[in-house]
Design an enzyme around this catalytic site. Structure first.
Site, PDB file in Angstrom:
ATOM      1  N   ARG A 255       0.843  -1.202   0.000  1.00 32.79           N
ATOM      2  CA  ARG A 255       0.000   0.000   0.000  1.00 32.79           C
ATOM      3  C   ARG A 255       0.878   1.252   0.000  1.00 32.79           C
ATOM      4  NH1 ARG A 255       0.876   2.086   4.902  1.00 32.79           N
ATOM      5  NH2 ARG A 255       1.125   0.701   6.698  1.00 32.79           N
ATOM      6  N   GLY A 256       0.211   2.382  -0.169  1.00 28.13           N
ATOM      7  CA  GLY A 256       0.906   3.642  -0.029  1.00 28.13           C
ATOM      8  C   GLY A 256       1.084   3.988   1.440  1.00 28.13           C
TER       9      GLY A 256
ATOM     10  N   LYS B 150       3.166   5.159   5.050  1.00 24.36           N
ATOM     11  CA  LYS B 150       4.327   4.725   5.805  1.00 24.36           C
ATOM     12  C   LYS B 150       3.945   3.694   6.859  1.00 24.36           C
ATOM     13  CE  LYS B 150       7.366   8.596   4.902  1.00 24.36           C
ATOM     14  NZ  LYS B 150       8.558   9.277   5.449  1.00 24.36           N
ATOM     15  N   ILE B 151       4.661   3.691   7.987  1.00 28.93           N
ATOM     16  CA  ILE B 151       4.460   2.651   8.983  1.00 28.93           C
ATOM     17  C   ILE B 151       3.325   3.016   9.933  1.00 28.93           C
ATOM     18  CG2 ILE B 151       6.136   3.626  10.626  1.00 28.93           C
ATOM     19  CD1 ILE B 151       6.959   0.665  11.207  1.00 28.93           C
ATOM     20  N   THR B 152       2.577   1.992  10.345  1.00 28.66           N
ATOM     21  CA  THR B 152       1.530   2.182  11.337  1.00 28.66           C
ATOM     22  C   THR B 152       1.389   0.913  12.156  1.00 28.66           C
ATOM     23  OG1 THR B 152      -0.719   3.006  11.692  1.00 28.66           O
ATOM     24  CG2 THR B 152      -0.416   1.391   9.916  1.00 28.66           C
TER      25      THR B 152
ATOM     26  N   ALA C 241      -6.191   6.415  10.234  1.00 28.05           N
ATOM     27  CA  ALA C 241      -5.171   6.415   9.186  1.00 28.05           C
ATOM     28  C   ALA C 241      -5.739   5.778   7.927  1.00 28.05           C
ATOM     29  CB  ALA C 241      -3.938   5.650   9.649  1.00 28.05           C
TER      30      ALA C 241
ATOM     31  N   GLY D 181      -4.436   4.187   4.097  1.00 26.39           N
ATOM     32  CA  GLY D 181      -3.380   3.794   3.168  1.00 26.39           C
ATOM     33  C   GLY D 181      -3.961   2.817   2.171  1.00 26.39           C
TER      34      GLY D 181
ATOM     35  N   PHE E 220      -8.598   1.745   5.703  1.00 23.62           N
ATOM     36  CA  PHE E 220      -8.516   2.643   6.850  1.00 23.62           C
ATOM     37  C   PHE E 220      -8.428   1.869   8.158  1.00 23.62           C
ATOM     38  CE2 PHE E 220     -13.076   1.819   6.300  1.00 23.62           C
ATOM     39  CZ  PHE E 220     -13.480   1.530   7.595  1.00 23.62           C
TER      40      PHE E 220
ATOM     41  N   CYS F 281       3.123   6.890  10.749  1.00 20.64           N
ATOM     42  CA  CYS F 281       2.916   7.536   9.454  1.00 20.64           C
ATOM     43  C   CYS F 281       4.052   8.474   9.089  1.00 20.64           C
ATOM     44  CB  CYS F 281       1.574   8.292   9.431  1.00 20.64           C
ATOM     45  SG  CYS F 281       0.152   7.226   9.772  1.00 20.64           S
TER      46      CYS F 281
END
Length: 272
Positions: free
Chosen positions: A73-74, A76-78, A184, A186, A198, A215
Site C-alpha cells: 500500500r501507499g 508509511k508505517i503504522t 489512518a 493507506g 482505513f 505515518c
C-alpha cells in the site's frame, strides 16, 4: 460504483491475522476485477502488528527490531491491533482512476462517523486521514518546563521522540493538546480496483504507536475515540455507524470520468 456490501471477518478473540486478511483481500480483489462480486468492504480487528507502506524509512521502524510486515500500500508505517476497527474497501473505480477522490470519500465517511458519536474531527492539508485538532501553539502546555519555541521537533528533523521519554510520545499528544490522528488511510489501486483502506482507533492501547514514528509524522500524535470522548466506546458500537456512513458517502458520489478537453493538436481549435 456498485452497491457496497460488508463482510465482518472477525473481532476480539476472533481477530484476523494480518497476512490472512491480506490474502483474503487479494481473493476479493480478483473477484471484483472479474465482476464476480460487488464492491466489498472487509471489516475486522487484527492482533498487534506493525505494517509498513512503500514509503517507510528505516528510521521510522521500531528501534528494538520488532518485526514489521512490509506491504504494497501507499503511506508509511503504522500499527494495527485490538480496539482498532480496520476496513478494507475493495471497490472498482471509474476511469480515469482518481485515487485522491477515493481517499477523500473514506475520510468523509469517518468524519461523519465521529460526528455522530459526538466528536468533531477534520482533515489536515498534506496529511491524509482523520484528525483531532490541537490548540494553537501558544496555548499548549509547555513540555518539560520549556517554552514550545524550543520544541526540538520543530527545528531538528532528526529528533526521535522514542529516545526522549514520554513527554514526546505520540500517545500523549492529547495531553500536550497537539494535533493527533484518529484514523489512518493507506490504499493501493491495482487494475482499477482498490485494496487496503482505513484504521479507526476506537479504544486501543495507543502506546503501541510510541515504538515507531506513526505515518512518518514526528510533530503530531495519535488519538482514540474513547480517550477523546472520555467514555467507553466499543467496536460493536462503532461498526454500524461506520457502515451507514460508508454507504451514504459512496451513494452520494458521482464518480464519472473527468472530461478530456480537446486541443488544436486533436483537431479542435483553441480559443483565441
Amino acid at each position: 460504483m456498485s452497491e457496497l456490501r460488508f463482510v465482518r471477518l472477525g473481532f476480539g478473540e476472533n481477530a484476523v491475522e494480518y497476512r490472512e486478511a491480506w490474502q483474503r483481500q487479494r481473493e476479493v480483489h480478483a473477484a471484483r476485477f472479474a465482476d464476480e462480486v460487488p464492491d466489498t468492504c472487509l471489516l475486522l480487528e487484527h492482533p498487534p502488528v506493525y505494517t509498513a507502506g512503500r514509503r517507510t524509512e528505516d528510521s521510522e521502524r521500531p528501534l528494538d527490531g520488532t518485526p514489521v510486515v512490509d506491504v504494497d500500500r501507499g503511506g508509511k508505517i503504522t500499527w494495527h491491533g485490538p480496539g482498532q476497527l480496520v476496513g478494507y474497501p475493495i471497490q472498482k473505480l471509474p476511469r480515469p482512476v482518481d485515487v485522491v477522490a477515493h481517499v477523500r470519500r473514506l475520510e468523509e465517511a469517518l468524519i461523519r462517523t465521529c460526528a455522530e458519536l459526538g466528536l468533531e474531527t477534520t482533515r489536515i492539508e498534506g496529511r491524509s486521514g482523520v484528525w483531532v485538532l490541537g490548540d494553537p501553539v501558544e496555548q499548549r502546555p509547555q513540555i518539560g518546563g520549556l517554552s514550545l519555541d524550543f520544541d526540538p521537533r520543530l527545528s531538528d528533523p532528526e529528533f526521535d521522540a522514542r529516545l526522549n521519554g514520554p513527554e514526546y510520545a505520540p500517545s500523549n499528544a492529547g495531553q500536550r493538546r497537539e494535533d493527533r490522528k484518529l484514523a489512518a488511510i493507506g490504499i493501493r489501486v491495482a487494475k482499477g480496483v482498490t485494496m487496503h483502506g482505513f484504521s479507526l482507533n476506537v479504544n486501543p492501547d495507543n502506546t503501541w504507536f510510541d515504538r515507531i514514528v506513526p505515518c512518518g509524522i514526528r510533530d503530531a500524535g495519535v488519538a482514540s475515540l474513547a480517550n477523546e470522548l472520555g467514555r467507553d466506546v466499543t467496536i460493536d458500537e462503532v461498526l454500524p455507524v461506520v457502515e451507514k456512513h460508508l454507504v451514504a458517502v459512496m451513494a452520494e458520489a458521482v464518480p464519472a470520468p473527468r472530461p478530456v478537453e480537446k486541443t488544436a493538436a486533436q483537431g479542435m481549435p483553441l480559443p483565441g
